[in-house]
Motif scaffolding. Structure first.
Motif, mmCIF file in Angstrom:
data_model
loop_
_atom_site.group_PDB
_atom_site.id
_atom_site.type_symbol
_atom_site.label_atom_id
_atom_site.label_comp_id
_atom_site.label_asym_id
_atom_site.label_seq_id
_atom_site.Cartn_x
_atom_site.Cartn_y
_atom_site.Cartn_z
ATOM 1 N N SER A 1 0.929 -1.269 -0.108
ATOM 2 C CA SER A 1 -0.045 0.044 0.025
ATOM 3 C C SER A 1 1.028 1.238 -0.106
ATOM 4 N N THR A 2 0.137 2.385 -0.374
ATOM 5 C CA THR A 2 0.888 3.547 -0.692
ATOM 6 C C THR A 2 1.640 4.220 0.905
ATOM 7 N N GLU B 1 3.786 9.553 5.407
ATOM 8 C CA GLU B 1 5.200 9.544 5.135
ATOM 9 C C GLU B 1 5.743 9.798 6.651
ATOM 10 N N ALA B 2 5.064 10.530 7.401
ATOM 11 C CA ALA B 2 5.539 10.833 9.004
ATOM 12 C C ALA B 2 5.700 9.330 9.443
ATOM 13 N N ALA B 3 4.391 8.739 9.308
ATOM 14 C CA ALA B 3 4.128 7.318 10.035
ATOM 15 C C ALA B 3 5.413 6.464 9.451
ATOM 16 N N THR B 4 5.567 6.492 8.217
ATOM 17 C CA THR B 4 6.625 5.304 7.583
ATOM 18 C C THR B 4 7.927 5.729 8.001
ATOM 19 N N ILE C 1 1.083 -7.767 13.055
ATOM 20 C CA ILE C 1 0.453 -6.969 13.940
ATOM 21 C C ILE C 1 -0.347 -5.955 13.174
ATOM 22 N N ALA C 2 0.672 -5.238 12.238
ATOM 23 C CA ALA C 2 0.282 -3.991 11.990
ATOM 24 C C ALA C 2 -1.050 -4.149 10.967
ATOM 25 N N ASN D 1 -2.580 4.699 10.566
ATOM 26 C CA ASN D 1 -2.703 5.112 9.245
ATOM 27 C C ASN D 1 -2.686 4.030 8.239
ATOM 28 N N LYS D 2 -3.850 3.931 7.421
ATOM 29 C CA LYS D 2 -4.208 2.569 6.816
ATOM 30 C C LYS D 2 -3.315 2.761 5.243
ATOM 31 N N ASN D 3 -2.566 3.900 5.009
ATOM 32 C CA ASN D 3 -1.803 4.010 3.948
ATOM 33 C C ASN D 3 -0.110 3.946 4.066
ATOM 34 N N VAL D 4 0.147 3.626 5.341
ATOM 35 C CA VAL D 4 1.421 3.192 5.734
ATOM 36 C C VAL D 4 1.672 1.627 5.120
ATOM 37 N N ALA D 5 2.677 1.479 4.373
ATOM 38 C CA ALA D 5 3.164 0.195 3.745
ATOM 39 C C ALA D 5 3.316 -0.861 4.723
#
Length: 460
Positions: free
Chosen positions: A39-40, A367-370, A398-399, A382-386
């Motif tokens: 995911s993006t 971006e921040a969470a990644t 877990i994620a 955040n669902k858009n963190v790969a």
């Protein structure tokens, strides 16, 4: 976080992770395969204010910001790397301000002195509500709202709202229904991962018979004990009762509380099963409860430690490797429900400015969470963190389970309570459960004290 860091509290309850629980129980967290989820959310900073995913941040040269949080150690160091990326992209200068628990008291002192931080990371939904009620918190602006709505499920948006208005960005989440164990101890003892409470007791006895104390408990930090209780209570009493107790719509003298405390006493009441006994546990802070489980090779001070995914931050301080030396299983069912309790930390703006709003927008982005996901010991809602951003297969599972749960999750009960009951060292639920750990035969007395403290805090 404690805690989610590991944390003050509203009476809003959100749904539990039926899907998360099912996912956690169905997946073997100790024998994880690869993950192809792409995911993006892997934007790379250019220093121009623009990122690969379209996130636009203003130029903030000359702007200074302060961010307050209770995070320490690796958790603080990793978050500072996120702040450094924000500085790079905007030109702002951001200072991390170490806060003390309970953070609302800390912020009150700062505000009274005329020097509030621009943004605070609040570790309970109730803290967000209290900050709003005090007139401290400022609503999120249009850019932050846009980023939040794009990247978060409705449930994670809702727990950052007060009276229908969005104040919080849940930057950090936690799955607080996991038990971590020393793999070598289990192998030597011939112990297996339990799926039910009775099996957990059998596993503990097997480990004890092999010559290793079964459990490490960080009882010096009362929040770890509330988490133990919440998992047992959710499993036995079910989601509806959990919601009622979280909102103090039923009393702590209810028979369902008696059942949960009696069940907890099956572990807490066996002094030889807890490293250092009750007195030792009450002097053991959470980080030490983890490290003493994974140091000493196959003769550690204890074989198992209960807490959330963020335990990995503390495991990293030892030589143990997650997935091989340090393994994990879902908190065993003590009743009809597979318990999954979530926690989290929300970014809340205290000084409404272009810089503070830009930082909240950045923290709502993948971006921040990644950045922090790649460093380990961190879980993002955040669902858009790969999923591939997480550094090991255990954390990836877990994620993935957290994101798969969507809006179906239960938030930490004590984190929903008023601060005086659910979030203050030496008071309320924290102190009452510490006293119960010391004397787990006094179920009725503990219930009466919990109810007395809850009634005073809730005002009913």
């Amino acid at each position: 976080m404690r805690r989610t860091s590991n944390t003050i509290r509203t009476r809003r309850t959100v749904k539990t992770a039926a899907a998360l629980a099912a996912g956690a129980l169905a997946l073997s967290l100790t024998a994880c395969g690869g993950d192809d989820d792409k995911s993006t959310g892997n934007g790379s900073g250019t220093g121009t204010g623009d990122t690969g995913s379209g996130l636009s941040l203003p130029k903030l040269d000359g702007t200074t910001l302060e961010v307050a949080a209770v995070w320490t150690g690796s958790e603080q160091a990793n978050f500072k790397k996120v702040l450094a990326e924000f500085e790079k992209r905007t030109g702002a200068k951001v200072t991390f301000v170490p806060a003390q628990d309970p953070i609302i008291n800390f912020l009150g002192s700062k505000i009274a002195g005329g020097s509030p931080p621009d943004v605070a990371m609040l570790p309970q939904p109730g803290a967000v509500k209290q900050a709003v009620d005090q007139g401290w918190a400022k609503p999120l602006g249009a850019d932050a709202l846009k980023e939040l709505r794009k990247n978060y499920s409705q449930g994670w948006q809702d727990i950052g709202k007060v009276d229908g208005k969005q104040y919080g960005v849940y930057y950090k989440a936690a799955n607080k229904s996991l038990i971590w164990y020393n793999a070598q101890v289990f192998e030597n003892a011939g112990a297996s991962e339990p799926k039910t409470w009775d099996e957990l007791l059998n596993t503990a006895q097997t480990v004890y018979d092999s010559g290793v104390t079964p459990f490490s408990v960080g009882g010096a930090d009362g929040w770890t004990l509330t988490d133990w209780f919440e998992n047992v209570y959710l499993s036995q009493a079910g989601p509806e009762k959990y919601d009622q107790l979280a909102q103090h719509k039923i009393k702590w003298t209810d028979p369902s509380v008696k059942e949960a405390l009696t069940t907890l006493a099956q572990v807490w009441g066996k002094k030889d099963w807890i490293a250092g006994g009750a007195s030792g546990a009450l002097q053991t802070e959470f980080p030490a409860s983890v490290t003493q489980t994974f140091t000493g090779g196959d003769q550690p001070k204890a074989a198992m430690v209960y807490e959330g995914d963020f335990v990995q931050v503390n495991i990293a301080d030892t030589k143990a490797k997650v997935g091989t030396d340090a393994k994990v299983f879902p908190f065993p069912k003590a009743g009809g429900t597979a318990p999954v309790v979530s926690g989290g930390d929300a970014a809340v703006i205290l000084k409404d400015s272009e810089g503070a709003q830009a930082l909240a927008t950045f923290l709502a982005s993948p971006e921040a969470a990644t950045i922090q996901a790649k460093l380990g010991g961190y879980l993002s809602p955040n669902k858009n963190v790969a999923i591939s951003s997480y550094p090991n297969e255990v954390q990836q599972k877990i994620a993935k389970a957290l994101i798969a749960s969507g809006d179906d999750f239960r938030f930490d009960m004590s984190d929903q309570a008023p601060q005086a009951f659910g979030g203050t060292p030496g008071k309320g639920e924290w102190k009452d459960l510490q006293d119960f750990l010391k004397n787990p035969t006094d179920v009725a007395g503990t219930q009466r004290q919990l109810e007395s403290d809850a009634a005073a805090a809730y005002g009913n």
